[in-house]
Motif scaffolding. Sequence first.
Motif, short mmCIF file in Angstrom:
data_model
loop_
_atom_site.label_atom_id
_atom_site.label_comp_id
_atom_site.label_asym_id
_atom_site.label_seq_id
_atom_site.Cartn_x
_atom_site.Cartn_y
_atom_site.Cartn_z
N MET A 243 0.83 -1.21 0.00
CA MET A 243 0.00 0.00 0.00
C MET A 243 0.85 1.25 0.00
N PHE A 244 1.93 1.24 0.80
CA PHE A 244 2.74 2.44 0.90
C PHE A 244 3.74 2.58 -0.24
N ARG A 245 3.74 1.61 -1.14
CA ARG A 245 4.43 1.79 -2.41
C ARG A 245 3.46 2.22 -3.50
N ASN A 246 2.18 2.27 -3.14
CA ASN A 246 1.13 2.68 -4.08
C ASN A 246 1.19 4.18 -4.30
N ALA A 247 1.10 4.59 -5.56
CA ALA A 247 1.24 6.01 -5.90
C ALA A 247 0.16 6.87 -5.24
N LEU A 248 -1.05 6.35 -5.09
CA LEU A 248 -2.13 7.13 -4.49
C LEU A 248 -1.85 7.42 -3.02
N VAL A 249 -1.38 6.39 -2.31
CA VAL A 249 -1.07 6.56 -0.88
C VAL A 249 0.10 7.51 -0.70
N VAL A 250 1.12 7.36 -1.54
CA VAL A 250 2.28 8.25 -1.47
C VAL A 250 1.87 9.69 -1.75
N ALA A 251 1.01 9.88 -2.75
CA ALA A 251 0.56 11.23 -3.08
C ALA A 251 -0.20 11.87 -1.92
N LEU A 252 -1.05 11.09 -1.27
CA LEU A 252 -1.78 11.60 -0.11
C LEU A 252 -0.83 11.98 1.01
N ALA A 253 0.16 11.12 1.28
CA ALA A 253 1.12 11.40 2.34
C ALA A 253 1.91 12.67 2.04
N LEU A 254 2.36 12.82 0.81
CA LEU A 254 3.11 14.02 0.42
C LEU A 254 2.23 15.26 0.51
N GLY A 255 0.96 15.11 0.14
CA GLY A 255 0.04 16.25 0.26
C GLY A 255 -0.11 16.71 1.70
N PHE A 256 -0.20 15.76 2.63
CA PHE A 256 -0.28 16.11 4.05
C PHE A 256 1.00 16.80 4.51
N ILE A 257 2.15 16.33 4.04
CA ILE A 257 3.42 16.95 4.43
C ILE A 257 3.48 18.40 3.98
N VAL A 258 3.11 18.65 2.72
CA VAL A 258 3.10 20.02 2.20
C VAL A 258 2.12 20.88 2.97
N ASN A 259 0.95 20.33 3.24
CA ASN A 259 -0.08 21.10 3.96
C ASN A 259 0.38 21.46 5.37
N LEU A 260 0.89 20.48 6.09
CA LEU A 260 1.23 20.69 7.50
C LEU A 260 2.49 21.53 7.69
N THR A 261 3.41 21.46 6.72
CA THR A 261 4.65 22.23 6.85
C THR A 261 4.55 23.62 6.24
N GLY A 262 3.50 23.85 5.44
CA GLY A 262 3.36 25.16 4.81
C GLY A 262 4.29 25.38 3.64
#
Length: 313
Positions: free
Chosen positions: A171-190
């Motif tokens: 799952m965590f090699r899945n592009a959709l899951v990775v994209a969601l995780a990266l989106g959260f990182i960008v959101n939370l870090t500003g």
Amino acid sequence: MQDLFNIILPVFLVIGVGYGGTRSGYMSREQIDGLMKYTQNFAIPCLLFTAIARLDLSQSFDWRLLTSFYVGAGTSFALAMLGTRFLFKRNAMDSVAIGFIGLFSNSVLLGLAITERAYGMEALASNFAIVSIHAPFCYFLGITVMEVVRGRANGGGQGMGRTALNIGNAMFRNALVVALALGFIVNLTGLVMPEPAQVALDLIARTALPAALFGLGGVLVRYRLDGDLRLMGYVLAMSLIVHPALVITLGTVLGLSDAALRSAVVTAAMAPGINTYLFASIYGVGQKVAASSVLIGTAASILTVWAWLQLLP
């Protein structure tokens, strides 16, 4: 009736064109596979990344929204599984795989498209909040129950922990899951994306839903109606009727806003996703019912989604 023609039919006509083009041989299996690879590995991840990166987390991640949707999903799963086991006398592992049909709705390809058509792009914030934990929640629940059942049935296999670890890694090699995780990182870090990169992401994201819907139509050509129609009718009732009914009831009781309630109910009302067949394939059980349910459920949801839209505020 206007909603049926203006909101729902355009989405399913795109699926129908993909189905017809592939059925007629104009689009080959390899071309559809390439299109789905593009949407699953590039376009949809770009859409989810940009959406989560821009999402107002404090507003969108409402506990009432997630409680309404996922309590409804879990209950639908339990009812579909138990009904399969005790009403239709299928074995325990079959029952879990078939029960998964009542759990995993097509939240991205259909849910986002229908909500956007019905309520506009600005209505998708709650959809993205649901989607962000949809696959992890459903797979975790499904794998856990399946491994407990399998362990009791044959006392073997890899063991629940090992199998969950393997699928968790996938799952965590899945592009959709990775994209969601990266989106959260960008959101939370500003973090601020460079404008050329953001424009490029937006251009790719705009192709995601129409291309994915067309590809979904092509994929459905591969599925055949095979299996117990009564059983399929039962599990599809859990997916298309019971799940959204539970969500609208819980959401109303919890005082969920109209906008969030619409997103939750529309997402819950979507047909079972292709992941239901993939889950059955992992364990080699219930595949005929899962494949046929995706096909029948997608067609049936044209009318059931229209009915739910009439009930929403």
